[in-house]
Design an enzyme around this catalytic site. Sequence first.
Site, PDB file in Angstrom:
ATOM      1  N   GLY A 176       0.421  -0.330   5.699  1.00  0.00           N
ATOM      2  CA  GLY A 176      -0.562   0.535   4.784  1.00  0.00           C
ATOM      3  C   GLY A 176      -1.737   0.420   5.799  1.00  0.00           C
ATOM      4  O   GLY A 176      -2.356   1.592   5.594  1.00  0.00           O
TER       5      GLY A 176
ATOM      6  N   GLY B 270     -11.994  -8.884  11.028  1.00  0.00           N
ATOM      7  CA  GLY B 270     -11.314  -7.958  10.164  1.00  0.00           C
ATOM      8  C   GLY B 270     -12.099  -7.997   8.875  1.00  0.00           C
ATOM      9  O   GLY B 270     -12.136  -6.911   8.382  1.00  0.00           O
TER      10      GLY B 270
ATOM     11  N   LYS C  72       0.704  -1.295   0.169  1.00  0.00           N
ATOM     12  CA  LYS C  72      -0.030  -0.075   0.129  1.00  0.00           C
ATOM     13  C   LYS C  72       1.075   1.274   0.136  1.00  0.00           C
ATOM     14  O   LYS C  72       0.606   2.121  -0.559  1.00  0.00           O
ATOM     15  CB  LYS C  72      -1.188  -0.045   1.180  1.00  0.00           C
ATOM     16  CG  LYS C  72      -2.095  -1.259   1.182  1.00  0.00           C
ATOM     17  CD  LYS C  72      -2.992  -1.230   2.309  1.00  0.00           C
ATOM     18  CE  LYS C  72      -3.814  -2.635   1.978  1.00  0.00           C
ATOM     19  NZ  LYS C  72      -4.601  -2.552   3.428  1.00  0.00           N
TER      20      LYS C  72
END
Length: 279
Positions: A147, A256, A83
């Site tokens: 990220g 998550g 990222k």
Amino acid sequence: MEPAPPDVSAPTRISGSTRLYAVLGDPVAQVRAPSLLNPLFARLGTDAVLIPVHVEPDDFAHVFQGLIRMKNLDGILVTIPHKAAALRLADEVSPAAAAAGAVNALRREPDGRWTGENFDGTGFVRGLTGAGHLPEGRRIVLMGAGGAGSAIAAALLAAGCAQLTLCDPDTAKLAALVARLEEHWPGRARGEAAPALEDADIVVNATPLGMRPDDPQPFPLLALAPRCVVADVIMKPRETALLKAAAALGHPILHGAHMLDHQLDLYRTFFRLDEPPGP
């Protein structure tokens, strides 16, 4: 007899006019984006498909530059550990992505330029809030300044958390993130090698620890105060060892998957999927 509704879980019929999207990661087997975006394309009647691309860090810039030269590629999603590198390769990024120092989505503009955005933080905060855990006024410890962690840090501060403590073994990366956050939210974020977990209202694991069965815990659960919320950004496995152990100790937990689930509408808008196709 009424015709059967279309099976939106069926694979997209790919033709020569199909538009392409790619999700880049290392590893990439765990990503859920194809199982969310491809059914969305089907529901919208969009002739497009999202494919996973496994690319190691040393090859990321080469693969990225090759992909964006494909005329039928409209968007890229980026996951661990690319990222920050993707932000450096984008032609333009949003203020939120710049503050995080990372992007997780890029779209091709009509002029061929690539715009980067980061929805990890917004998705995470929406999931946290939707589960009844408002970050406003809370003391939060965030493990991981990569990220996803960087984006979540910026979003938590924007959502009004009182104090954010960040921890990462990469001290240079940690210091750079704290410095960026200080520009926008002075005095509310700090980096520490050993955060005071006992003072936290919410602790977030934004590290890769937990993706493999033999990974150590990212932090000691016994140090937490009772009823401290434990959140994980890992999506596969859904029940990480951290979340299983935290739930067994009576802590509220956040999976998550919430972070990505709440990004779907954001992707829909960002990639302009509701707009009519161009000529």
